[in-house]
Write a protein that holds these residues in place. Structure first.
Motif, short mmCIF file in Angstrom:
data_model
loop_
_atom_site.label_atom_id
_atom_site.label_comp_id
_atom_site.label_asym_id
_atom_site.label_seq_id
_atom_site.Cartn_x
_atom_site.Cartn_y
_atom_site.Cartn_z
N VAL A 20 -79.49 53.69 17.88
CA VAL A 20 -79.95 52.33 18.16
C VAL A 20 -81.11 52.47 19.14
N GLU A 21 -82.28 51.96 18.73
CA GLU A 21 -83.49 52.13 19.52
C GLU A 21 -84.17 50.79 19.79
N LEU A 22 -84.77 50.70 20.97
CA LEU A 22 -85.63 49.56 21.30
C LEU A 22 -87.06 50.00 21.07
N ASN A 23 -87.80 49.21 20.29
CA ASN A 23 -89.18 49.54 19.96
C ASN A 23 -90.13 48.45 20.44
N ALA A 24 -91.35 48.87 20.72
CA ALA A 24 -92.38 47.93 21.18
C ALA A 24 -92.69 46.92 20.07
N PRO A 25 -93.21 45.77 20.46
CA PRO A 25 -93.61 44.77 19.45
C PRO A 25 -94.66 45.32 18.50
N GLU A 26 -94.68 44.78 17.30
CA GLU A 26 -95.66 45.22 16.30
C GLU A 26 -96.99 44.50 16.45
N SER A 27 -97.03 43.44 17.24
CA SER A 27 -98.27 42.72 17.49
C SER A 27 -98.37 42.40 18.98
N VAL A 28 -99.52 41.96 19.41
CA VAL A 28 -99.78 41.74 20.84
C VAL A 28 -98.77 40.77 21.45
N ASN A 29 -98.53 39.65 20.83
CA ASN A 29 -97.60 38.66 21.37
C ASN A 29 -96.24 38.69 20.67
N GLY A 30 -95.97 39.77 19.97
CA GLY A 30 -94.73 39.88 19.20
C GLY A 30 -93.53 40.19 20.07
N GLU A 31 -92.39 40.18 19.42
CA GLU A 31 -91.11 40.44 20.08
C GLU A 31 -90.72 41.90 19.89
N GLU A 32 -90.00 42.44 20.87
CA GLU A 32 -89.50 43.81 20.73
C GLU A 32 -88.58 43.90 19.52
N ILE A 33 -88.52 45.10 18.93
CA ILE A 33 -87.77 45.33 17.70
C ILE A 33 -86.62 46.29 17.98
N ILE A 34 -85.47 46.02 17.37
CA ILE A 34 -84.33 46.92 17.44
C ILE A 34 -84.23 47.66 16.11
N HIS A 35 -84.13 48.97 16.15
CA HIS A 35 -83.90 49.79 14.96
C HIS A 35 -82.51 50.41 15.07
N ILE A 36 -81.75 50.31 14.00
CA ILE A 36 -80.48 51.02 13.87
C ILE A 36 -80.68 51.91 12.67
N GLN A 37 -80.71 53.24 12.88
CA GLN A 37 -81.15 54.12 11.80
C GLN A 37 -80.56 55.51 11.89
N ASN A 38 -80.57 56.16 10.73
CA ASN A 38 -80.30 57.59 10.62
C ASN A 38 -81.20 58.11 9.51
N ASP A 39 -80.90 59.30 8.98
CA ASP A 39 -81.76 59.88 7.93
C ASP A 39 -81.70 59.11 6.62
N LYS A 40 -80.61 58.37 6.37
CA LYS A 40 -80.43 57.67 5.09
C LYS A 40 -80.73 56.18 5.16
#
Length: 70
Positions: A20-40
């Motif tokens: 589970v990762e916290l990622n920076a926004p994809e745009s200047v005024n965007g919201e932070e993104i949460i990724h829940i991921q593995n290899d699949k």
């Protein structure tokens, strides 16, 4: 995709392990993104959507425990 800010936690669902990762926004005024991921698998949502989903899951668990008398 936004740049990873930090790893929040490693979780296990069945035989799968997910980061589970916290990622920076994809745009200047965007919201932070949460990724829940593995290899699949990879699930991404906004931080506010993640909080809404998590709140519903925790509430459902509490309701189930109450209903079952656990």
């Amino acid at each position: 995709m936004g740049e990873k800010i930090k790893k929040i936690k490693t979780i296990h669902i069945g035989d799968e392990e997910f980061e589970v990762e916290l990622n920076a926004p994809e745009s200047v005024n965007g919201e932070e993104i949460i990724h829940i991921q593995n290899d699949k698998y990879r699930f991404a949502c906004s931080k506010s959507d993640f909080v809404d989903i998590a709140t519903q899951i925790v509430g459902a668990g509490a309701n189930l425990r109450s209903y079952k008398g656990l």
